[in-house]
Enzyme design. Sequence first.
Site: not given
Length: 287
Positions: A239, A266-268
């Site tokens: 992330d 990552g961020h999702w």
Amino acid sequence: MTTQGLTEASTSKFVHIKEGELDLQLHYNDAGKGAETVVMLHGSGPGASGWANFNRNVHPLVDAGYRVILMDSPGWSKSDPIVCSTSRSDLNARALKGLADALDLDRVHILGNSMGGHTAVAFALTYPQRVGKLVLMGGGTGGASAFVPMPTEGIKLLQNLYREPTIDNLKKMMSIFVFDTSSLTEELFQTRLDNMLTRQDHLDNFVKSAAANPKQFPDFSARLGEISAQTLIVWGRNDRFVPMDTGLRLLAGIANAQLHVFNQCGHWAQWEHADTFNRMVMDFLRN
Ligand SMILES: O=C(O)CCC(=O)/C=C/C=C(\O)C(=O)O
């Protein structure tokens, strides 16, 4: 019930809420008919919405027997515009209280992504009796990272995209948003760009809000001990928007919390590892 036929359009609804100083129209999606309700709260990226963030998660939860509500926060998607010069996390929490009251929901499970995680924690601190279980992905509190300079490279790209909403800036942001960028299609970029450009007022208001109060998401670290709800924290090891040590702070502070870290993510997390994520959430909610 099977979810065939559930679409953004078929689940789209509006409600007017009055909660403290908030007096506005909210858009939400309402899917499924279960006795228990899961509210999903999206992140703060330009063009984000409940449906954009959670389109890979709604159907499995509805099939598992939950009612799923996706709230579009004030200032996003089809909800009314707003300039926020105080705590965005608490403002969204008040909006959720208004929505829960309007729908007669005494108690909800909350699944929050990034800003949605910050909102879920704000809601749990202010209205603890209204919370079932919490799932926090890539968010839950603001505050400094011990390891990564803030704002992170991802948040800088996000802010730049708000100021200059172009396809190039969108692609720059998305190139570090998820771990495996080969999963990002031109169609996804175009949909996201269209979502952003449809609401120039939301983009302008985000920039105005950040100028009025750069710390939109306060640090709740000192208060996390007040949360008694069972909490599943989910993070991507890669992330680059909200660093993983924020997840460790949440784990240290919330007594009934567990943390799952996805590698190559990552961020999702809810989108990048949707199948595993959905199974994990259903198992967590059931037990
Ligand atoms: O600044 C923060 O702490 C939160 C950042 C955030 O919410 C970013 C989210 C982005 C998305 O979920 C999106 O663009 O879909």
